[in-house]
Design a protein around this motif. Structure first.
Motif, PDB file in Angstrom:
ATOM      1  N   LYS A  89       0.806  -1.218   0.000  1.00 50.71           N
ATOM      2  CA  LYS A  89       0.000   0.000   0.000  1.00 50.71           C
ATOM      3  C   LYS A  89       0.840   1.269   0.000  1.00 50.71           C
ATOM      4  O   LYS A  89       0.342   2.328  -0.328  1.00 50.71           O
ATOM      5  CB  LYS A  89      -0.993   0.001   1.158  1.00 50.71           C
ATOM      6  N   SER A  90       2.129   1.178   0.289  1.00 48.49           N
ATOM      7  CA  SER A  90       2.993   2.360   0.229  1.00 48.49           C
ATOM      8  C   SER A  90       3.185   2.846  -1.202  1.00 48.49           C
ATOM      9  O   SER A  90       3.514   4.001  -1.435  1.00 48.49           O
ATOM     10  CB  SER A  90       4.351   2.069   0.873  1.00 48.49           C
ATOM     11  N   VAL A  91       2.972   1.985  -2.186  1.00 46.45           N
ATOM     12  CA  VAL A  91       3.078   2.369  -3.597  1.00 46.45           C
ATOM     13  C   VAL A  91       2.001   3.398  -3.945  1.00 46.45           C
ATOM     14  O   VAL A  91       2.226   4.291  -4.757  1.00 46.45           O
ATOM     15  CB  VAL A  91       2.950   1.123  -4.509  1.00 46.45           C
ATOM     16  N   PHE A  92       0.853   3.287  -3.298  1.00 45.19           N
ATOM     17  CA  PHE A  92      -0.277   4.177  -3.573  1.00 45.19           C
ATOM     18  C   PHE A  92      -0.462   5.216  -2.467  1.00 45.19           C
ATOM     19  O   PHE A  92      -1.575   5.654  -2.218  1.00 45.19           O
ATOM     20  CB  PHE A  92      -1.565   3.370  -3.716  1.00 45.19           C
ATOM     21  N   ALA A  93       0.601   5.603  -1.803  1.00 41.91           N
ATOM     22  CA  ALA A  93       0.513   6.531  -0.673  1.00 41.91           C
ATOM     23  C   ALA A  93      -0.206   7.819  -1.086  1.00 41.91           C
ATOM     24  O   ALA A  93       0.174   8.481  -2.040  1.00 41.91           O
ATOM     25  CB  ALA A  93       1.899   6.849  -0.136  1.00 41.91           C
ATOM     26  N   GLY A  94      -1.276   8.140  -0.358  1.00 41.45           N
ATOM     27  CA  GLY A  94      -2.017   9.364  -0.608  1.00 41.45           C
ATOM     28  C   GLY A  94      -2.993   9.289  -1.756  1.00 41.45           C
ATOM     29  O   GLY A  94      -3.724  10.236  -2.011  1.00 41.45           O
ATOM     30  N   GLU A  95      -3.031   8.196  -2.495  1.00 34.96           N
ATOM     31  CA  GLU A  95      -3.949   8.046  -3.618  1.00 34.96           C
ATOM     32  C   GLU A  95      -5.153   7.216  -3.198  1.00 34.96           C
ATOM     33  O   GLU A  95      -5.062   6.365  -2.333  1.00 34.96           O
ATOM     34  CB  GLU A  95      -3.260   7.330  -4.787  1.00 34.96           C
ATOM     35  N   GLU A  96      -6.260   7.461  -3.841  1.00 30.58           N
ATOM     36  CA  GLU A  96      -7.445   6.652  -3.622  1.00 30.58           C
ATOM     37  C   GLU A  96      -7.439   5.552  -4.676  1.00 30.58           C
ATOM     38  O   GLU A  96      -7.388   5.831  -5.874  1.00 30.58           O
ATOM     39  CB  GLU A  96      -8.689   7.523  -3.773  1.00 30.58           C
ATOM     40  N   VAL A  97      -7.457   4.305  -4.243  1.00 29.06           N
ATOM     41  CA  VAL A  97      -7.384   3.190  -5.188  1.00 29.06           C
ATOM     42  C   VAL A  97      -8.621   2.311  -5.062  1.00 29.06           C
ATOM     43  O   VAL A  97      -9.208   2.173  -3.993  1.00 29.06           O
ATOM     44  CB  VAL A  97      -6.114   2.330  -4.967  1.00 29.06           C
ATOM     45  N   PHE A  98      -9.009   1.722  -6.191  1.00 25.17           N
ATOM     46  CA  PHE A  98     -10.137   0.810  -6.248  1.00 25.17           C
ATOM     47  C   PHE A  98      -9.689  -0.443  -6.983  1.00 25.17           C
ATOM     48  O   PHE A  98      -8.840  -0.399  -7.860  1.00 25.17           O
ATOM     49  CB  PHE A  98     -11.314   1.441  -7.008  1.00 25.17           C
ATOM     50  N   ASP A  99     -10.278  -1.546  -6.621  1.00 25.10           N
ATOM     51  CA  ASP A  99     -10.047  -2.804  -7.324  1.00 25.10           C
ATOM     52  C   ASP A  99      -8.584  -3.239  -7.312  1.00 25.10           C
ATOM     53  O   ASP A  99      -8.075  -3.785  -8.282  1.00 25.10           O
ATOM     54  CB  ASP A  99     -10.570  -2.711  -8.760  1.00 25.10           C
ATOM     55  N   VAL A 100      -7.899  -2.944  -6.202  1.00 26.52           N
ATOM     56  CA  VAL A 100      -6.513  -3.380  -6.023  1.00 26.52           C
ATOM     57  C   VAL A 100      -6.415  -4.034  -4.654  1.00 26.52           C
ATOM     58  O   VAL A 100      -6.919  -3.498  -3.669  1.00 26.52           O
ATOM     59  CB  VAL A 100      -5.523  -2.185  -6.108  1.00 26.52           C
ATOM     60  N   ASN A 101      -5.798  -5.200  -4.595  1.00 26.36           N
ATOM     61  CA  ASN A 101      -5.565  -5.853  -3.312  1.00 26.36           C
ATOM     62  C   ASN A 101      -4.314  -5.252  -2.691  1.00 26.36           C
ATOM     63  O   ASN A 101      -3.234  -5.324  -3.266  1.00 26.36           O
ATOM     64  CB  ASN A 101      -5.366  -7.354  -3.510  1.00 26.36           C
ATOM     65  N   LEU A 102      -4.489  -4.653  -1.516  1.00 27.81           N
ATOM     66  CA  LEU A 102      -3.367  -4.000  -0.844  1.00 27.81           C
ATOM     67  C   LEU A 102      -2.871  -4.850   0.314  1.00 27.81           C
ATOM     68  O   LEU A 102      -3.632  -5.601   0.924  1.00 27.81           O
ATOM     69  CB  LEU A 102      -3.789  -2.618  -0.328  1.00 27.81           C
ATOM     70  N   MET A 103      -1.593  -4.707   0.618  1.00 32.58           N
ATOM     71  CA  MET A 103      -1.005  -5.396   1.761  1.00 32.58           C
ATOM     72  C   MET A 103      -0.075  -4.430   2.473  1.00 32.58           C
ATOM     73  O   MET A 103       0.403  -3.458   1.895  1.00 32.58           O
ATOM     74  CB  MET A 103      -0.248  -6.637   1.304  1.00 32.58           C
ATOM     75  N   ASP A 104       0.161  -4.694   3.743  1.00 32.30           N
ATOM     76  CA  ASP A 104       1.135  -3.919   4.506  1.00 32.30           C
ATOM     77  C   ASP A 104       2.196  -4.892   5.017  1.00 32.30           C
ATOM     78  O   ASP A 104       2.766  -5.614   4.214  1.00 32.30           O
ATOM     79  CB  ASP A 104       0.455  -3.115   5.619  1.00 32.30           C
ATOM     80  N   MET A 105       2.423  -4.948   6.300  1.00 35.52           N
ATOM     81  CA  MET A 105       3.382  -5.916   6.845  1.00 35.52           C
ATOM     82  C   MET A 105       2.880  -7.343   6.684  1.00 35.52           C
ATOM     83  O   MET A 105       3.648  -8.288   6.683  1.00 35.52           O
ATOM     84  CB  MET A 105       3.636  -5.642   8.330  1.00 35.52           C
ATOM     85  N   TYR A 106       1.564  -7.475   6.576  1.00 39.11           N
ATOM     86  CA  TYR A 106       0.929  -8.778   6.450  1.00 39.11           C
ATOM     87  C   TYR A 106       0.261  -8.906   5.095  1.00 39.11           C
ATOM     88  O   TYR A 106      -0.143  -7.921   4.500  1.00 39.11           O
ATOM     89  CB  TYR A 106      -0.149  -8.953   7.528  1.00 39.11           C
TER      90      TYR A 106
END
Length: 138
Positions: A89-106
């Motif tokens: 999710k750091s790739v999309f920092a500050g952006e509003e995203v739809f239809d993308v599976n996001l992950m962080d440390m997990y």
């Protein structure tokens, strides 16, 4: 089905293979669906660079439903194959995203697996060899 990303790809391996039995609750579904049983999720996670992980899934199980022909309980097997991409999710920092599976440390596959099972629930069910019973009366 939630793993710490740093623990997935050890020994310079680019894949992580898994298989898990899961329980799926059926509280808020249609009355024709009685239960979802024997759900096994297997697959592999593949590293796609620093910020991506590809998930190849195979979900097998059984829907326990009320038959549309006879109103008796029937077991409808299902098998779902899916390939999804997870992006940090750091790739999309500050952006509003739809239809993308996001992950962080997990990386957590549970919401995706539940969604795929729900989307594959049949609207009505009956088995090919079911014969409706004839009702007679005066």
């Amino acid at each position: 089905m939630k793993w710490l990303r740093s623990s997935l790809f050890k020994n310079n391996s680019d894949t992580f293979v898994f298989e898990e039995n899961i329980n799926v609750k059926v509280e808020h579904y249609d009355n024709s669906l009685k239960d979802i049983r024997d759900v096994v999720v297997s697959g592999k996670l593949t590293r796609g660079g620093q910020d991506k992980i590809y998930a190849d899934l195979l979900i097998k199980g059984n829907f326990e439903m009320i038959s549309g022909k006879t109103l008796k309980e029937v077991v409808v097997p299902f098998e779902i194959e899916e390939r999804e991409e997870y992006v940090d999710k750091s790739v999309f920092a500050g952006e509003e995203v739809f239809d993308v599976n996001l992950m962080d440390m997990y990386i957590d596959l549970t919401p995706l697996v539940n969604e795929l099972i729900i989307l594959n629930i049949p609207i009505t069910s009956s088995l090919d060899d079911e014969e409706p019973e004839l009702v007679s009366g005066k």
